[in-house]
Scaffold this active site. Structure first.
Site, mmCIF file in Angstrom:
data_model
loop_
_atom_site.group_PDB
_atom_site.id
_atom_site.type_symbol
_atom_site.label_atom_id
_atom_site.label_comp_id
_atom_site.label_asym_id
_atom_site.label_seq_id
_atom_site.Cartn_x
_atom_site.Cartn_y
_atom_site.Cartn_z
ATOM 1 N N PRO A 48 -24.415 11.026 -31.929
ATOM 2 C CA PRO A 48 -23.328 10.296 -31.267
ATOM 3 C C PRO A 48 -23.165 10.772 -29.828
ATOM 4 O O PRO A 48 -23.647 11.851 -29.473
ATOM 5 C CB PRO A 48 -22.097 10.682 -32.094
ATOM 6 C CG PRO A 48 -22.442 12.010 -32.687
ATOM 7 C CD PRO A 48 -23.924 12.023 -32.905
ATOM 8 N N ASN A 64 -23.491 16.193 -24.959
ATOM 9 C CA ASN A 64 -24.834 15.594 -24.825
ATOM 10 C C ASN A 64 -24.888 14.456 -23.799
ATOM 11 O O ASN A 64 -25.851 13.690 -23.790
ATOM 12 C CB ASN A 64 -25.392 15.169 -26.192
ATOM 13 C CG ASN A 64 -24.589 14.051 -26.831
ATOM 14 O OD1 ASN A 64 -23.904 13.283 -26.146
ATOM 15 N ND2 ASN A 64 -24.662 13.947 -28.149
ATOM 16 N N ASP A 73 -30.570 19.274 -34.760
ATOM 17 C CA ASP A 73 -29.205 18.847 -35.051
ATOM 18 C C ASP A 73 -28.326 20.078 -34.973
ATOM 19 O O ASP A 73 -28.768 21.185 -35.294
ATOM 20 C CB ASP A 73 -29.119 18.210 -36.461
ATOM 21 C CG ASP A 73 -27.827 17.422 -36.666
ATOM 22 O OD1 ASP A 73 -26.740 18.033 -36.592
ATOM 23 O OD2 ASP A 73 -27.895 16.207 -36.893
ATOM 24 N N ARG A 101 -26.809 10.275 -40.950
ATOM 25 C CA ARG A 101 -27.194 9.151 -41.825
ATOM 26 C C ARG A 101 -28.397 8.380 -41.268
ATOM 27 O O ARG A 101 -29.378 8.136 -41.966
ATOM 28 C CB ARG A 101 -26.005 8.202 -41.994
ATOM 29 C CG ARG A 101 -24.923 8.745 -42.908
ATOM 30 C CD ARG A 101 -23.733 7.817 -42.923
ATOM 31 N NE ARG A 101 -23.003 7.922 -41.681
ATOM 32 C CZ ARG A 101 -21.757 8.392 -41.566
ATOM 33 N NH1 ARG A 101 -21.095 8.746 -42.642
ATOM 34 N NH2 ARG A 101 -21.152 8.471 -40.404
ATOM 35 N N ILE A 102 -28.305 7.994 -39.977
ATOM 36 C CA ILE A 102 -29.362 7.147 -39.419
ATOM 37 C C ILE A 102 -30.626 7.967 -39.154
ATOM 38 O O ILE A 102 -31.743 7.539 -39.455
ATOM 39 C CB ILE A 102 -28.865 6.438 -38.138
ATOM 40 C CG1 ILE A 102 -27.697 5.517 -38.487
ATOM 41 C CG2 ILE A 102 -29.989 5.653 -37.472
ATOM 42 C CD1 ILE A 102 -26.935 4.957 -37.288
ATOM 43 N N GLU A 108 -23.848 -0.671 -20.255
ATOM 44 C CA GLU A 108 -24.099 -1.935 -20.964
ATOM 45 C C GLU A 108 -22.860 -2.824 -21.090
ATOM 46 O O GLU A 108 -23.000 -4.038 -21.310
ATOM 47 C CB GLU A 108 -24.643 -1.649 -22.372
ATOM 48 C CG GLU A 108 -23.610 -1.074 -23.340
ATOM 49 C CD GLU A 108 -24.205 -0.683 -24.698
ATOM 50 O OE1 GLU A 108 -25.265 -0.036 -24.730
ATOM 51 O OE2 GLU A 108 -23.586 -1.025 -25.716
ATOM 52 N N ALA A 167 -28.942 5.061 -30.117
ATOM 53 C CA ALA A 167 -27.688 5.798 -30.366
ATOM 54 C C ALA A 167 -26.611 5.362 -29.370
ATOM 55 O O ALA A 167 -25.878 4.402 -29.632
ATOM 56 C CB ALA A 167 -27.939 7.293 -30.316
ATOM 57 N N ARG A 168 -26.547 6.013 -28.239
ATOM 58 C CA ARG A 168 -25.566 5.637 -27.216
ATOM 59 C C ARG A 168 -26.204 5.800 -25.842
ATOM 60 O O ARG A 168 -26.933 6.762 -25.581
ATOM 61 C CB ARG A 168 -24.314 6.522 -27.307
ATOM 62 C CG ARG A 168 -23.342 6.109 -28.402
ATOM 63 C CD ARG A 168 -22.682 4.740 -28.138
ATOM 64 N NE ARG A 168 -21.774 4.312 -29.192
ATOM 65 C CZ ARG A 168 -22.111 3.576 -30.238
ATOM 66 N NH1 ARG A 168 -23.365 3.175 -30.391
ATOM 67 N NH2 ARG A 168 -21.210 3.213 -31.133
ATOM 68 N N HIS A 207 -28.030 -3.899 -27.861
ATOM 69 C CA HIS A 207 -27.234 -3.194 -28.879
ATOM 70 C C HIS A 207 -27.205 -3.996 -30.187
ATOM 71 O O HIS A 207 -26.133 -4.329 -30.711
ATOM 72 C CB HIS A 207 -25.812 -2.953 -28.362
ATOM 73 C CG HIS A 207 -25.184 -1.735 -28.962
ATOM 74 N ND1 HIS A 207 -24.520 -0.787 -28.233
ATOM 75 C CD2 HIS A 207 -25.122 -1.285 -30.248
ATOM 76 C CE1 HIS A 207 -24.085 0.163 -29.024
ATOM 77 N NE2 HIS A 207 -24.444 -0.111 -30.254
ATOM 78 N N ASP A 225 -31.919 0.296 -26.935
ATOM 79 C CA ASP A 225 -30.991 -0.663 -27.539
ATOM 80 C C ASP A 225 -29.585 -0.420 -27.017
ATOM 81 O O ASP A 225 -28.681 -1.223 -27.245
ATOM 82 C CB ASP A 225 -31.014 -0.533 -29.071
ATOM 83 C CG ASP A 225 -30.232 -1.647 -29.741
ATOM 84 O OD1 ASP A 225 -30.451 -2.820 -29.374
ATOM 85 O OD2 ASP A 225 -29.389 -1.367 -30.615
HETATM 86 P P1 NAD Z 1 -23.811 10.658 -38.341
HETATM 87 O O1 NAD Z 1 -22.487 11.187 -37.984
HETATM 88 O O2 NAD Z 1 -24.154 10.421 -39.772
HETATM 89 O O3 NAD Z 1 -24.947 11.599 -37.728
HETATM 90 C C1 NAD Z 1 -24.933 12.083 -36.420
HETATM 91 C C2 NAD Z 1 -25.645 13.422 -36.419
HETATM 92 O O4 NAD Z 1 -25.767 13.847 -35.067
HETATM 93 C C3 NAD Z 1 -24.894 14.529 -37.182
HETATM 94 O O5 NAD Z 1 -25.764 15.161 -38.098
HETATM 95 C C4 NAD Z 1 -24.447 15.481 -36.069
HETATM 96 O O6 NAD Z 1 -24.414 16.838 -36.495
HETATM 97 C C5 NAD Z 1 -25.507 15.246 -35.035
HETATM 98 N N1 NAD Z 1 -25.134 15.636 -33.681
HETATM 99 C C6 NAD Z 1 -23.931 15.548 -33.080
HETATM 100 N N2 NAD Z 1 -24.019 15.981 -31.811
HETATM 101 C C7 NAD Z 1 -25.309 16.352 -31.621
HETATM 102 C C8 NAD Z 1 -26.021 16.878 -30.528
HETATM 103 N N3 NAD Z 1 -25.416 17.120 -29.359
HETATM 104 N N4 NAD Z 1 -27.335 17.146 -30.680
HETATM 105 C C9 NAD Z 1 -27.945 16.916 -31.857
HETATM 106 N N5 NAD Z 1 -27.332 16.411 -32.937
HETATM 107 C C10 NAD Z 1 -26.020 16.129 -32.815
HETATM 108 O O7 NAD Z 1 -23.971 9.320 -37.499
HETATM 109 P P2 NAD Z 1 -24.972 8.113 -37.795
HETATM 110 O O8 NAD Z 1 -24.306 7.142 -38.709
HETATM 111 O O9 NAD Z 1 -26.309 8.648 -38.154
HETATM 112 O O10 NAD Z 1 -25.025 7.435 -36.350
HETATM 113 C C11 NAD Z 1 -25.688 8.051 -35.257
HETATM 114 C C12 NAD Z 1 -25.388 7.279 -33.996
HETATM 115 O O11 NAD Z 1 -26.031 6.006 -34.022
HETATM 116 C C13 NAD Z 1 -23.917 6.866 -33.845
HETATM 117 O O12 NAD Z 1 -23.130 7.895 -33.386
HETATM 118 C C14 NAD Z 1 -23.998 5.731 -32.876
HETATM 119 O O13 NAD Z 1 -23.945 6.288 -31.565
HETATM 120 C C15 NAD Z 1 -25.350 5.138 -33.136
HETATM 121 N N6 NAD Z 1 -25.274 3.779 -33.700
HETATM 122 C C16 NAD Z 1 -25.920 2.785 -33.043
HETATM 123 C C17 NAD Z 1 -25.905 1.488 -33.545
HETATM 124 C C18 NAD Z 1 -26.660 0.370 -32.873
HETATM 125 O O14 NAD Z 1 -26.522 -0.797 -33.266
HETATM 126 N N7 NAD Z 1 -27.489 0.631 -31.885
HETATM 127 C C19 NAD Z 1 -25.178 1.223 -34.698
HETATM 128 C C20 NAD Z 1 -24.522 2.274 -35.352
HETATM 129 C C21 NAD Z 1 -24.573 3.547 -34.845
#
Ligand code: NAD
Length: 329
Positions: free
Chosen positions: A206, A211, A174, A154-155, A263, A233-234, A295, A258
């Site tokens: 994630p 990873n 991905d 999504r993001i 953290e 991300a994380r 964050h 972020d």
């Molecule tokens: P999502 O589940 O929609 O998308 C994650 C994508 O990552 C998926 O397409 C998945 O196939 C892919 N993926 C998984 N493992 C992988 C890897 N080892 N290598 C490459 N791709 C891989 O999640 P999202 O809603 O897009 O969120 C992504 C991440 O953003 C979350 O998991 C979270 O860690 C982070 N996030 C951060 C904040 C913030 O405030 N900083 C807020 C929300 C989410």
């Protein structure tokens, strides 16, 4: 129906009140974490929602069930603090908010990249010191750069849409490529190909066991000289000491973080006037080529409103139907 909302921040309270009025449900609020002690406050309620960075003690699950409360709705996407197996074993239905505003994080990540390539932190620091010269901080333009997107869910997709607007070239990796993105994104089969061409690397996957420390000495060595790295991300995706070494030797031109692997003790807390004992965080904070934010990529009015509404919708859904589409499995 009576719901108790734990640990409600001031910026969430108005949305909680609005949801309660719209749904004609009583929602009381407190500013406490949900713990084996504070769970007692929920005894006279039908449902609960919560939001906290500390782990949820499994005793809370059994206590809620004992009070006849069949659910726990957390107002975030991440559910690292929930022991899903233990919660399920008690019969408790735990829900999260899987998506509240992908744009919030995507927009933030792109503006972080822009700040890095336009040398905004360096200019800001100099202007603060009344040095109004350009000091050779010549910038790059996004329309000339290749952006490597790791994780196109999504993001990641939302970030790609924004970068496309800037005219950037996009390469992506991905585990499960998104077919819909293929007309304008070059997916690579392995990360080495992405590292070889990306001017900016933006992380949107994630945290998983696979990873952990994806960005490390080995991967950094495969990157272009002068690469920029953005992590919303994380924190565990980056071996931070290796990142600092890459910045020191000039391989990495800048990083915007972020999230940071250690953290938990710092982000969201007021450390002003206190000594930071984590030497790596201290180093990051003192560098001109690193932007640290606590964050906050998600932290927009739209996202907070959605987190509140979707979590309270889930409470109501479980109480009325016994299940929710946002249940964590
Ligand atoms: P999502 O589940 O929609 O998308 C994650 C994508 O990552 C998926 O397409 C998945 O196939 C892919 N993926 C998984 N493992 C992988 C890897 N080892 N290598 C490459 N791709 C891989 O999640 P999202 O809603 O897009 O969120 C992504 C991440 O953003 C979350 O998991 C979270 O860690 C982070 N996030 C951060 C904040 C913030 O405030 N900083 C807020 C929300 C989410």
């Amino acid at each position: 129906m009576k719901i108790l909302a734990y640990n409600v921040r001031a910026d969430e309270a108005e949305y909680v009140k609005a949801w309660a009025a719209k749904n004609q449900v009583t929602v009381d609020m407190n500013q406490k974490d949900l713990t084996p002690e504070t769970v007692k406050d929920a005894q006279d309620y039908d449902g609960v929602c919560a939001l906290q960075t500390s782990e949820y003690d499994p005793e809370v699950y059994t206590a809620l069930m004992a009070y006849g409360i069949p659910q726990l709705a957390i107002r975030s996407a991440g559910f690292d603090g929930i022991d899903v197996a233990k919660a399920k074993a008690t019969g408790l239905k735990v829900t999260n908010v899987p998506a509240y505003s992908s744009s919030a994080i995507a927009e933030f990540s792109v503006q972080q990249a822009l700040q890095l390539i336009r040398e905004t932190p360096a200019f800001a620091k100099n202007v603060q010191a009344q040095d109004f010269r350009w000091n050779g901080f010549i910038s790059k333009e996004l329309n000339q750069l290749t952006v490597g997107v790791i994780g196109t869910g999504r993001i990641g997709k939302s970030a790609i849409d924004i970068y496309r607007g800037f005219g950037s070239k996009i390469v992506a990796y991905d585990l499960y490529p998104n077919e819909a993105l293929k007309p304008y994104v070059t997916y690579v089969d392995n990360l080495s190909e992405l590292y070889a061409v990306a001017d900016i690397i933006t992380l949107h996957a994630p945290a998983t066991a696979e990873n952990h420390h994806l960005i490390c000495q080995d991967s950094i060595a495969q990157m272009k000289n002068g690469v920029y790295i953005v992590n919303t991300a994380r924190g565990s995706l980056i071996q931070t000491a290796d990142l600092i070494a890459g910045l020191d030797n000039g391989k990495i031109a800048g990083a915007a973080l972020d999230t940071y692997e250690n953290e938990a003790d710092y982000f969201g807390k007021d450390w002003s006037g206190k000594k930071i004992t984590d030497p790596i965080l201290q180093e990051l904070l003192h560098r001109d080529d690193v932007i640290v934010t606590p964050h906050v990529a998600f932290y927009t009015e739209t996202a907070v409103n959605n987190m509140v509404d979707i979590s309270l919708d889930s409470v109501k859904e479980v109480l009325e139907t016994g299940s929710s589409r946002n249940e964590i499995y």
